[in-house]
Design a protein around this motif. Sequence first.
Motif, PDB file in Angstrom:
ATOM      1  N   ILE A 147       0.871  -0.905  -0.209  1.00 28.65           N
ATOM      2  CA  ILE A 147       0.238  -0.341   0.421  1.00 28.65           C
ATOM      3  C   ILE A 147       0.600   1.486  -0.028  1.00 28.65           C
ATOM      4  O   ILE A 147       1.117   1.931  -0.455  1.00 28.65           O
ATOM      5  N   LEU A 148       1.788   1.249   0.911  1.00 30.50           N
ATOM      6  CA  LEU A 148       2.884   2.303   0.999  1.00 30.50           C
ATOM      7  C   LEU A 148       3.021   2.764  -0.477  1.00 30.50           C
ATOM      8  O   LEU A 148       3.967   4.092  -0.714  1.00 30.50           O
ATOM      9  N   ASP A 149       4.020   1.306  -0.886  1.00 33.43           N
ATOM     10  CA  ASP A 149       4.114   1.397  -2.345  1.00 33.43           C
ATOM     11  C   ASP A 149       3.418   2.085  -3.222  1.00 33.43           C
ATOM     12  O   ASP A 149       3.858   3.290  -4.002  1.00 33.43           O
ATOM     13  N   ALA A 150       2.406   1.804  -2.931  1.00 31.92           N
ATOM     14  CA  ALA A 150       1.643   2.455  -4.453  1.00 31.92           C
ATOM     15  C   ALA A 150       1.185   3.468  -4.185  1.00 31.92           C
ATOM     16  O   ALA A 150       0.423   4.094  -5.094  1.00 31.92           O
ATOM     17  N   ALA A 151       1.070   4.410  -2.804  1.00 30.63           N
ATOM     18  CA  ALA A 151       0.785   5.409  -2.307  1.00 30.63           C
ATOM     19  C   ALA A 151       1.358   5.885  -3.646  1.00 30.63           C
ATOM     20  O   ALA A 151       2.622   6.358  -4.027  1.00 30.63           O
ATOM     21  N   GLY A 152       0.667   7.330  -4.076  1.00 29.89           N
ATOM     22  CA  GLY A 152       0.623   8.530  -4.980  1.00 29.89           C
ATOM     23  C   GLY A 152       1.661   9.621  -4.275  1.00 29.89           C
ATOM     24  O   GLY A 152       2.521   9.927  -5.186  1.00 29.89           O
ATOM     25  N   GLU A 153       1.576   9.616  -3.390  1.00 34.78           N
ATOM     26  CA  GLU A 153       2.129  10.124  -2.436  1.00 34.78           C
ATOM     27  C   GLU A 153       3.966  10.079  -1.536  1.00 34.78           C
ATOM     28  O   GLU A 153       3.303   8.613  -1.459  1.00 34.78           O
ATOM     29  N   GLY A 154       4.267  10.853  -1.207  1.00 35.61           N
ATOM     30  CA  GLY A 154       5.911   9.962  -0.224  1.00 35.61           C
ATOM     31  C   GLY A 154       5.193  10.486   1.290  1.00 35.61           C
ATOM     32  O   GLY A 154       4.230  11.279   1.683  1.00 35.61           O
ATOM     33  N   ILE A 155       5.445   9.231   1.593  1.00 29.87           N
ATOM     34  CA  ILE A 155       4.895   8.289   2.804  1.00 29.87           C
ATOM     35  C   ILE A 155       6.519   8.470   3.982  1.00 29.87           C
ATOM     36  O   ILE A 155       7.162   7.684   3.593  1.00 29.87           O
ATOM     37  N   CYS A 156       6.445   9.722   5.643  1.00 32.36           N
ATOM     38  CA  CYS A 156       7.534   9.122   5.686  1.00 32.36           C
ATOM     39  C   CYS A 156       7.292   9.296   7.090  1.00 32.36           C
ATOM     40  O   CYS A 156       6.522  10.074   7.921  1.00 32.36           O
ATOM     41  N   GLY A 157       7.780   8.131   8.123  1.00 32.49           N
ATOM     42  CA  GLY A 157       8.151   8.279   9.601  1.00 32.49           C
ATOM     43  C   GLY A 157       8.839   9.060  10.491  1.00 32.49           C
ATOM     44  O   GLY A 157       9.916   8.542   9.621  1.00 32.49           O
ATOM     45  N   LEU A 158       8.456   9.616  11.303  1.00 31.20           N
ATOM     46  CA  LEU A 158       9.388   9.917  11.560  1.00 31.20           C
ATOM     47  C   LEU A 158       9.769   9.815  13.280  1.00 31.20           C
ATOM     48  O   LEU A 158       8.679   9.905  13.845  1.00 31.20           O
ATOM     49  N   ASP A 159      11.346   9.878  14.232  1.00 39.84           N
ATOM     50  CA  ASP A 159      10.517   9.899  15.174  1.00 39.84           C
ATOM     51  C   ASP A 159      10.661  10.863  15.842  1.00 39.84           C
ATOM     52  O   ASP A 159      10.319  11.489  15.664  1.00 39.84           O
ATOM     53  N   ALA A 160      11.079  11.096  17.275  1.00 39.00           N
ATOM     54  CA  ALA A 160      10.843  12.046  18.515  1.00 39.00           C
ATOM     55  C   ALA A 160      11.443  13.068  18.240  1.00 39.00           C
ATOM     56  O   ALA A 160      11.600  14.793  18.880  1.00 39.00           O
ATOM     57  N   GLN A 161      12.667  13.038  17.849  1.00 42.91           N
ATOM     58  CA  GLN A 161      14.015  13.260  17.037  1.00 42.91           C
ATOM     59  C   GLN A 161      13.489  13.965  15.553  1.00 42.91           C
ATOM     60  O   GLN A 161      14.887  15.175  14.810  1.00 42.91           O
ATOM     61  N   GLY A 162      12.890  13.550  14.597  1.00 44.23           N
ATOM     62  CA  GLY A 162      12.564  14.448  13.583  1.00 44.23           C
ATOM     63  C   GLY A 162      13.584  13.330  12.312  1.00 44.23           C
ATOM     64  O   GLY A 162      13.756  13.984  11.929  1.00 44.23           O
ATOM     65  N   VAL A 163      13.646  11.962  13.070  1.00 49.47           N
ATOM     66  CA  VAL A 163      14.420  11.369  12.732  1.00 49.47           C
ATOM     67  C   VAL A 163      13.753  10.048  11.556  1.00 49.47           C
ATOM     68  O   VAL A 163      12.738  10.254  12.197  1.00 49.47           O
ATOM     69  N   ILE A 164      14.264  10.579  10.379  1.00 46.52           N
ATOM     70  CA  ILE A 164      13.481   9.323   9.444  1.00 46.52           C
ATOM     71  C   ILE A 164      13.731   7.733  10.029  1.00 46.52           C
ATOM     72  O   ILE A 164      15.107   7.685   9.987  1.00 46.52           O
ATOM     73  N   ASN A 165      12.634   7.480  10.423  1.00 41.69           N
ATOM     74  CA  ASN A 165      12.733   5.983  10.414  1.00 41.69           C
ATOM     75  C   ASN A 165      11.906   5.141   9.215  1.00 41.69           C
ATOM     76  O   ASN A 165      11.809   3.670   9.075  1.00 41.69           O
ATOM     77  N   PHE A 166      10.822   5.616   8.607  1.00 37.91           N
ATOM     78  CA  PHE A 166      10.679   5.306   6.800  1.00 37.91           C
ATOM     79  C   PHE A 166      10.432   5.743   6.142  1.00 37.91           C
ATOM     80  O   PHE A 166      10.461   6.898   6.145  1.00 37.91           O
ATOM     81  N   ILE A 167      10.740   5.711   4.452  1.00 40.69           N
ATOM     82  CA  ILE A 167       9.641   6.112   3.973  1.00 40.69           C
ATOM     83  C   ILE A 167       9.198   5.581   2.642  1.00 40.69           C
ATOM     84  O   ILE A 167      10.330   4.510   2.800  1.00 40.69           O
ATOM     85  N   ASN A 168       8.693   5.635   1.914  1.00 36.11           N
ATOM     86  CA  ASN A 168       8.279   5.000   1.162  1.00 36.11           C
ATOM     87  C   ASN A 168       8.838   5.220  -0.283  1.00 36.11           C
ATOM     88  O   ASN A 168       9.105   6.780  -0.208  1.00 36.11           O
ATOM     89  N   PRO A 169       8.693   4.028  -1.490  1.00 37.37           N
ATOM     90  CA  PRO A 169       9.329   3.957  -2.239  1.00 37.37           C
ATOM     91  C   PRO A 169       9.152   5.705  -2.998  1.00 37.37           C
ATOM     92  O   PRO A 169       9.831   6.028  -3.926  1.00 37.37           O
ATOM     93  N   ARG A 170       7.347   5.485  -2.908  1.00 35.24           N
ATOM     94  CA  ARG A 170       7.482   7.014  -3.617  1.00 35.24           C
ATOM     95  C   ARG A 170       8.300   8.230  -3.003  1.00 35.24           C
ATOM     96  O   ARG A 170       8.353   9.201  -4.346  1.00 35.24           O
ATOM     97  N   GLY A 171       8.115   8.276  -1.769  1.00 33.73           N
ATOM     98  CA  GLY A 171       8.385   9.972  -1.385  1.00 33.73           C
ATOM     99  C   GLY A 171       9.746   9.010  -1.768  1.00 33.73           C
ATOM    100  O   GLY A 171      10.774  10.740  -2.049  1.00 33.73           O
ATOM    101  N   ALA A 172      11.058   8.753  -1.143  1.00 37.47           N
ATOM    102  CA  ALA A 172      12.182   8.160  -1.880  1.00 37.47           C
ATOM    103  C   ALA A 172      12.845   9.161  -3.023  1.00 37.47           C
ATOM    104  O   ALA A 172      13.292   9.965  -3.242  1.00 37.47           O
ATOM    105  N   LYS A 173      11.916   8.380  -3.880  1.00 38.72           N
ATOM    106  CA  LYS A 173      12.207   8.884  -5.318  1.00 38.72           C
ATOM    107  C   LYS A 173      11.700  10.481  -5.679  1.00 38.72           C
ATOM    108  O   LYS A 173      12.106  11.697  -6.346  1.00 38.72           O
TER     109      LYS A 173
END
Length: 659
Positions: A147-173
């Motif tokens: 689902i995250l891969d297919a999402a048309g938008e970038g989706i990115c997870g951040l921890d409490a310090q604002g560090v990226i802990n997840f990003i979907n392929p679309r977001g990275a692209k």
Amino acid sequence: MDRPLRVLIVEDSEEDCLLLNDVLARGGYGVTYRRVETAEGVKAALAEGNWDIVISDHRMPQFNSLAALKLCKELASNLPFIVVSGSIGEELAVSAMKAGAHDYIMKDNLARLVPAVTRELREAESRRQRQSAEQALEQWRRRTESILDAAGEGICGLDAQGVINFINPRGAKLVGWEAGELIGKPLHETLHHSREDRTPFLKQDCSLCASLRDGLAHWMDDEVFWRKDGKAVPVEYTCMPIQKDNNIAGAVLTFQDITERKEADNALRESNRRLERSLTELHQTQQQIAEQERLHALGRMAGGVARDFNGTLSKILGFTELILTSPEKLGSPEAVRDHLRMISAAAREGSQVVHRLYEFHRPRRDTEQFKIVDLNTIIERSLLLAEPKWRQEGQTRDTPIEVRREMQPKVLVFADEAELQEVVTNLLSNAVEAMARGGILTVRTSQDENRATLEISDTGEGMTEEVRHRCFEPFFTTKGDCGTGLGLASAYGIIQRHRGEIQVRSEVGKGSTFAIQLPICSGQQKQSSHQGTLAAPKDHPLRVLVVEDEPMVREMEVEYLISDGHVVETAGDGSEGLRKFRASKFDLLLIDRAMPEINGDQLTETIKKINPDMPVILVTGFTERPGNGHGPHRANLILSKPFCHATLRKAVGQVMAAI
Ligand code: ADP
Ligand code: MG
């Protein structure tokens, strides 16, 4: 009750097999078993499936426990495997355990068998459960990931310090990185460090970082993220904080590239600008066209004036010349009178043209003789005057005109009766002229709360769009020498001064309708009309003072007054007039308005101060506009030049009757 147990026994000795079976049965298992002693036997048995456990001898003539274990691991990995052997050495036992056997038991110590089987069955069951839980988890993870891969938008997870802990392929692209490279990197410093103009974007000003501080969702639609290659991507993003136990545990950032939208916005803005420019140009062009049209109309009007006056002046000049160049004619008063009559008629015609032309534009006079009139009466009177003419013409041409009346009773307006009559007469004669082959002439009157309407319709030739557009223009005519082009122009001026409107509807070949709307009488107007109505003139000689600076006009006025039996004194300017007024007694003053030094308004005002009851007729040239002084209001009547004898006589009568 026995617990059912399906055992695959790998054993070459039937005897040992029965022994194992016996031990298990005594341990409380209802055993179903099969004995095999070769690799093929193991394979076939496993293929049939449904075994709870495998118990294998170590050494058989064609097989051994390690080979059997290997096969089981390959074909049924979760199946518990216990080695039962009479001769297994310690070393072998260790290697069997390393290879994945779950236990080994010496044949001479079979008492361990039942507890070992029970334990292994339990462990196998818990392995199965764990496995299926892991499978479910894996399935869910894959689904979420797809689902995250297919999402048309970038989706990115951040921890409490604002560090990226997840990003979907679309977001990275979108930001030109590999997803793996971004994990563990601080988002603001990596993707959001500068503004579009490359000035630093401080963390305290960043809405993204604010979400992690204030716990609120933040949305921005006009910022940029910086790609790995150093280019900026315009983005719209939403940063949604994640709360856990009343703390902000991180945030989910969704973002999208809005390059196309910005380009579309810019294109739209640009096309709006272009549209505005075109509209301005169009407006300018329209103004130019309007100006040109105005100039054309003015030119046509000047041509019309020239044509008409040329005609009039030719007649005057012609007859004057005839008299002047034929001295013998001077001897015949009859001939001279004839010529003078022609000259007078031509001059009257000219004056008529000027009058109608003037009607087109002159503003409303304060002293205009407005009173209550019934539109029906005006129509009837105009019909009465006009009808005999067209009836007669119609009869000779055998083209009758039928008159239809659709009139509401008593449609009262506040108007100058003579002027309205002139308008209606003009419209009637145009209608009749448009119906050369006969037709229907309909006159309508009606009224609502505010307006009275008068309509004159014909079923005549109608007008083209251009004629309809220009028909109110002075001197516009389609009737050649038979038309003056002043009928509608003067009608227009008159209706304007009555604060009304005149409109035309027309269709070529079908006919035309002229509609006039006038304000209806209000109670207040009715009252003032009674005050304004003048009584009939009295007929007795008066002492009149004529104050006029133009000798010819003065002489004409004196002639008119004397021939009516009045006694006249004259003054050539305002001060002489004032002197004479103080010196003698007069019944009436006839004062020219435009005089040098003391003008007519000032003189009237002075005289009215001396004697407020002194009747004054103020004579104006129609090029003068009513001033804003007090003079004209104090005069009893205003008389427009040029006027004929009868008009002066009527004016005198009106003024004297009113005092
Ligand atoms: P004139 O009648 O002297 O031509 P007007 O000002 O009365 O001047 O009318 C101007 C022009 O408007 C006419 O020449 C004619 O072309 C057009 N017109 C006016 N009334 C009508 C009508 N009822 N039907 C058709 N054309 C009309
Ligand atoms: Mg006309």
